[in-house]
Motif scaffolding. Structure first.
Motif, PDB file in Angstrom:
ATOM      1  N   ALA A 152     -48.738  58.776   8.039  1.00 54.57           N
ATOM      2  CA  ALA A 152     -47.316  58.866   8.380  1.00 54.57           C
ATOM      3  C   ALA A 152     -46.613  57.533   8.197  1.00 54.57           C
ATOM      4  CB  ALA A 152     -47.161  59.342   9.828  1.00 54.57           C
TER       5      ALA A 152
ATOM      6  N   ARG B  54     -42.074  60.980   3.935  1.00 56.46           N
ATOM      7  CA  ARG B  54     -42.192  62.218   4.709  1.00 56.46           C
ATOM      8  C   ARG B  54     -42.530  63.421   3.841  1.00 56.46           C
ATOM      9  NH1 ARG B  54     -37.260  63.787   8.569  1.00 56.46           N
ATOM     10  NH2 ARG B  54     -36.263  64.034   6.536  1.00 56.46           N
ATOM     11  N   ARG B  55     -42.060  63.447   2.599  1.00 58.70           N
ATOM     12  CA  ARG B  55     -42.346  64.594   1.732  1.00 58.70           C
ATOM     13  C   ARG B  55     -43.834  64.713   1.405  1.00 58.70           C
ATOM     14  NH1 ARG B  55     -40.234  60.694  -1.708  1.00 58.70           N
ATOM     15  NH2 ARG B  55     -41.548  60.158  -3.496  1.00 58.70           N
TER      16      ARG B  55
ATOM     17  N   SER C   1     -46.363  63.054   3.716  1.00 55.96           N
ATOM     18  CA  SER C   1     -47.112  63.039   4.972  1.00 55.96           C
ATOM     19  C   SER C   1     -46.985  64.349   5.738  1.00 55.96           C
ATOM     20  CB  SER C   1     -46.640  61.881   5.852  1.00 55.96           C
ATOM     21  OG  SER C   1     -45.282  62.037   6.231  1.00 55.96           O
ATOM     22  N   THR C   2     -45.849  65.048   5.594  1.00 56.93           N
ATOM     23  CA  THR C   2     -45.674  66.319   6.310  1.00 56.93           C
ATOM     24  C   THR C   2     -46.639  67.393   5.802  1.00 56.93           C
ATOM     25  OG1 THR C   2     -43.345  65.788   6.703  1.00 56.93           O
ATOM     26  CG2 THR C   2     -44.011  68.079   6.980  1.00 56.93           C
TER      27      THR C   2
ATOM     28  N   GLY D 266     -49.324  66.208  16.125  1.00 55.39           N
ATOM     29  CA  GLY D 266     -47.868  66.103  15.983  1.00 55.39           C
ATOM     30  C   GLY D 266     -47.329  64.824  16.593  1.00 55.39           C
TER      31      GLY D 266
ATOM     32  N   TRP E  17     -48.374  61.895  14.311  1.00 61.09           N
ATOM     33  CA  TRP E  17     -47.549  61.851  13.083  1.00 61.09           C
ATOM     34  C   TRP E  17     -46.149  61.338  13.412  1.00 61.09           C
ATOM     35  CZ3 TRP E  17     -42.934  63.912  11.550  1.00 61.09           C
ATOM     36  CH2 TRP E  17     -42.630  63.817  10.187  1.00 61.09           C
ATOM     37  N   THR E  18     -45.583  61.804  14.519  1.00 63.88           N
ATOM     38  CA  THR E  18     -44.231  61.359  14.905  1.00 63.88           C
ATOM     39  C   THR E  18     -44.206  59.861  15.187  1.00 63.88           C
ATOM     40  OG1 THR E  18     -43.769  63.539  15.860  1.00 63.88           O
ATOM     41  CG2 THR E  18     -42.361  61.701  16.552  1.00 63.88           C
TER      42      THR E  18
ATOM     43  N   TRP F 205     -44.388  58.111  11.824  1.00 68.40           N
ATOM     44  CA  TRP F 205     -43.142  58.249  11.053  1.00 68.40           C
ATOM     45  C   TRP F 205     -42.040  57.361  11.627  1.00 68.40           C
ATOM     46  CZ3 TRP F 205     -38.374  60.621  12.494  1.00 68.40           C
ATOM     47  CH2 TRP F 205     -37.462  60.730  11.434  1.00 68.40           C
TER      48      TRP F 205
END
Length: 370
Positions: free
Chosen positions: A98, A103-104, A106-107, A142, A145-146, A149
């Protein structure tokens, strides 16, 4: 005693590598222990333990590849009932995905890992335990990752702010250099041009006056060369130049004398405490220099008056003349008045320029300090 610059540069890198290596060793030992607890000495279990832990040591170089290996190995360990914790190695690898990737990319990596985990837990654990375990791991993935990011966004913002600050500093420095060059060159060339014109006009009939004009040209040229060499030395030096004293109030009499040689008598009055900070003294000198140059250039023959009042908190500069020549105001075709206005604005002062009450032109600058 300070550390060498190269050592200081590499300390953060060495720290990051040490953290990753320590995490890799800890995860590998942990899963080797899990293999012993759940299955005893099983060679394939040892292989999985190394695949789960060892790649974490190089996660900063290949974040996505390391994450893929760790997720596959850890879910395989889950299917074999070897995993006895909440996917800590996967979370450790996911965080850097992340941070390092947009983001395109890592998501989808997060989504694929979440799906594989749900499938592995559903197969290996009975209902409803599998549902609770899956929700717990999903929540941790989640949140990780947040966190990664937001760290990436914060770093991008800091990098952008630093770049904008550097660009602003570069622009300010270019303007400062432009002001210094303008003030040095414009003043000197004006004096030289005036005296050259006089010398050319009277060379045959009044050779003595022509020689006087040439002496003024020589003196002005030499002084200009000294200032230009000093300025170029400042620009070329990479280790901090040896700065000579900057012009200030003490240099104004010589400036006034040169203006008189160019045909513009100047009266100079300085009141108040003589001591000024170097930067403010330079600003005052440049304001007087540019104002007198404008008188020589646009209003001669004329008389000029320079008044400088120094108090404990500010200095007020007033330059006026009785000439009839037009001046170039800020925003017009010239840069002199605009440069003076910028110099005063650097100190939060006030600057006014325009026709005088009794004719001529008047420049007033109030520069606070202290």
């Amino acid at each position: 005693m300070t550390a060498p610059p190269r050592l200081v540069k590499w300390l953060p890198v060495a720290y990051s590598v040490a953290v990753d290596v320590a995490a890799a060793v800890a995860a590998t030992l942990l899963y080797l222990t899990f293999v012993e607890i759940t299955h005893g000495p099983v060679p394939f279990g040892y292989v999985l333990a190394f695949l789960i832990g060892v790649p974490l040591a190089v996660r900063r170089k290949w974040p996505l590849a390391v994450y893929a290996v760790v997720v596959l190995a850890q879910n395989t360990a889950t299917l074999l009932h070897i995993t006895l914790e909440v996917y800590t190695p996967t979370l450790f690898a996911l965080y850097l995905v992340a941070v390092a990737l947009p983001r395109r990319r890592s998501t989808p990596a997060l989504a694929c890992g979440a799906v594989l985990t749900a499938v592995a837990v559903a197969i290996s654990e009975p209902w409803p335990d599998d549902f609770g375990i899956t929700l717990t791991v999903w929540f941790l993935m989640g949140a990780t990752w947040t966190l990664g990011w937001t760290t990436r966004v914060r770093r991008e913002y800091a990098a952008k702010a630093a770049a904008e600050e550097a660009e602003h500093a570069l622009t300010e420095e270019r303007l400062r250099i432009a002001r210094e060059l303008h003030d040095i060159v414009a003043h000197s060339l004006t004096m030289i041009a005036v005296k050259a014109g006089i010398a050319n006009h009277v060379a045959e009939e009044q050779p003595a006056e022509a020689r006087d004009a040439l002496r003024v040209i020589e003196t002005t040229s030499r002084a200009t060369l000294v200032e230009m060499r000093h300025l170029l030395g400042v620009l070329r030096s990479s280790e901090g130049p040896e700065l000579s004293p900057v012009p200030g109030l003490g240099d104004l009499p010589a400036l006034v004398e040169r203006a008189g040689m160019a045909g513009v008598p100047v009266s100079l009055t300085i009141t108040g405490a003589p001591g000024l900070p170097d930067g403010v003294g330079l600003t005052v000198y440049r304001i007087v220099q540019e104002s007198v140059t404008n008188v020589v250039k646009h209003a001669a023959p004329a008389r000029c008056s320079v008044s400088i009042a120094v108090s404990d908190a500010r200095v007020v500069v007033e330059v006026s003349d009785d000439g009839a020549g037009e001046r170039v105001l800020a925003g017009g075709g010239g840069h002199g008045l605009a440069g003076m206005r910028e110099r005063v604005a650097m100190y939060g002062g006030e600057f006014r320029a325009g026709p005088g009450r009794d004719g001529g032109f008047r420049v007033v600058a109030e520069v606070p300090f202290g």
